[in-house]
Design a protein around this motif. Structure first.
Motif, PDB file in Angstrom:
ATOM      1  N   GLY A  52       0.824  -1.195   0.000  1.00 27.07           N
ATOM      2  CA  GLY A  52       0.000   0.000   0.000  1.00 27.07           C
ATOM      3  C   GLY A  52       0.861   1.249   0.000  1.00 27.07           C
ATOM      4  O   GLY A  52       2.064   1.192   0.276  1.00 27.07           O
ATOM      5  N   LEU A 101      -3.422   0.852  -3.253  1.00 26.11           N
ATOM      6  CA  LEU A 101      -2.809  -0.455  -3.141  1.00 26.11           C
ATOM      7  C   LEU A 101      -2.095  -0.812  -4.435  1.00 26.11           C
ATOM      8  O   LEU A 101      -2.456  -0.326  -5.508  1.00 26.11           O
ATOM      9  N   ASP A 119      -2.159  -1.168  -9.919  1.00 30.51           N
ATOM     10  CA  ASP A 119      -2.413  -0.439  -8.684  1.00 30.51           C
ATOM     11  C   ASP A 119      -3.738   0.306  -8.772  1.00 30.51           C
ATOM     12  O   ASP A 119      -4.277   0.532  -9.861  1.00 30.51           O
TER      13      ASP A 119
END
Length: 276
Positions: A52, A101, A119
Motif C-alpha cells: 500500500g 494499493l 495499482d
C-alpha cells in the motif's frame, strides 16, 4: 617379545606417523587459508508482492472545457453570446492527497528484473470554475418557464462548473536493475480513470424593452466520466528483510479525453510491501 619391547615399538610407529602427517596437515591448512572467501548473495527480487502507499497528487484540470463541449446542450436555453465570451477566474492545478494499493509479479535474470504491476489510486480531485457573462439578448426564444418565444434580455448570468477525478487504476510493465538491497525501476502502461463533470447555468430574463419583474432561468448538466489513458513513472524499491520492502515512486497518468477535456495527474508517493 616382552611387554616393554612391544610398547617401545608402538611408540616408534606413532612418532613416525605423526612426523609424516604433520607437514601434510600444515600444507593443507596453508592451502585452505589461501582460498577466496565466498560472500553471501543479495536478495532475489523475483516473485509476487503486494503493498500500500500514500502520496501527494497535483492535477491539470480545466473546468472551462465543460462549457465548450456542450454548446448543443445549451442552445435553446442559453443565448449563444452568453457563454462564449465568459471571463473565467484564473486557472491552476488541483492538489490532493492520494492513497491506494499495488500488487505485481516480477522475474529476475541475473541483474535484470522485469515484471507486471497493477495499482489502485483514490484521490477525489476537484477543480471548480465560476464564470460571469455580459448581459445578452436572445431573439429566437427562451424556455417555456420564462415566457413565449420572442426577444428577451438575460441579466445576472452565471455559470458554475466542476471537473472531478475520483480514482483510477493502472496496468503497467516494469523493468529494473538489481543493486543488492536496492532496485531502481521504470514503469509504463495503461490507466483507467473515473470522475464526473457538472455545470449549472442561472440567469434572470425579461421581455426586451419592457423589463419589469424578471423570470429566473436555470440549466444543470451532470455526467459521470470513465476514461482510458496512459501511465508512466519511475522509482526505487528497498528490501528491509527477506519479506519486506519500502518504495519511493513518481507516477504520472494522462487522459487525452476525460469527459469534455483532458486531464493529467502527477503523484509522488511512498509505500510499504510484502514479497512472497
Amino acid at each position: 617379545m616382552t611387554a616393554r619391547s612391544t610398547i617401545s615399538l608402538c611408540s616408534a610407529v606413532l612418532a613416525a606417523a605423526f612426523a609424516v602427517c604433520a607437514p601434510a596437515g600444515a600444507a593443507d591448512m596453508s592451502l585452505r587459508g589461501s582460498m577466496p572467501t565466498v560472500e553471501a548473495a543479495g536478495p532475489n527480487w523475483g516473485g509476487i508482492y503486494v503493498g500500500g502507499f500514500y502520496g501527494y497528487s497535483s492535477g491539470n484540470l480545466n473546468p472551462t472545457t465543460v462549457i465548450a463541449a456542450h454548446t448543443a446542450a445549451y442552445s435553446g436555453m442559453i443565448p449563444a453570446n452568453s457563454y462564449l465570451p465568459l471571463n473565467p477566474a484564473p486557472g491552476g492545478a488541483a492538489n490532493r492527497g492520494a492513497f491506494g494499493l499495488f500488487a505485481g509479479y516480477q522475474a529476475q535474470f541475473e541483474d535484470a528484473v522485469v515484471g507486471v504491476e497493477m495499482d489502485y489510486t483514490r484521490l477525489g480531485m476537484d477543480r471548480f470554475g465560476n464564470f460571469l457573462a455580459p448581459n445578452a439578448t436572445q431573439v429566437v426564444g427562451i424556455p417555456s418557464q420564462a415566457g413565449p418565444a420572442g426577444s428577451y434580455d438575460f441579466t445576472n448570468q452565471r455559470l458554475q462548473t466542476r471537473l472531478r477525478v475520483s480514482d483510477y487504476m493502472t496496468f503497467r510493465l516494469r523493468a529494473g536493475w538489481d543493486m543488492g538491497y536496492f532496485l531502481p525501476f521504470l514503469t509504463a502502461g495503461l490507466a483507467v480513470g473515473r470522475g464526473a463533470e457538472n455545470a449549472v447555468y442561472t440567469a434572470d430574463t425579461c421581455a426586451t424593452g419592457g423589463c419589469g419583474a424578471t423570470t429566473p432561468v436555470r440549466y444543470e448538466y451532470h455526467k459521470s466520466v470513465t476514461s482510458a489513458g496512459l501511465a508512466y513513472g519511475a522509482g526505487v524499491d528497498m528490501r528491509l528483510a527477506q519479506y519486506f520492502l519500502l518504495r519511493a515512486e513518481y507516477q504520472g497518468v494522462t487522459f487525452a479525453r476525460f469527459g469534455s477535456g483532458n486531464v493529467t495527474v502527477h503523484t509522488v508517493r511512498a509505500g510499504v510491501g510484502i514479497k512472497y
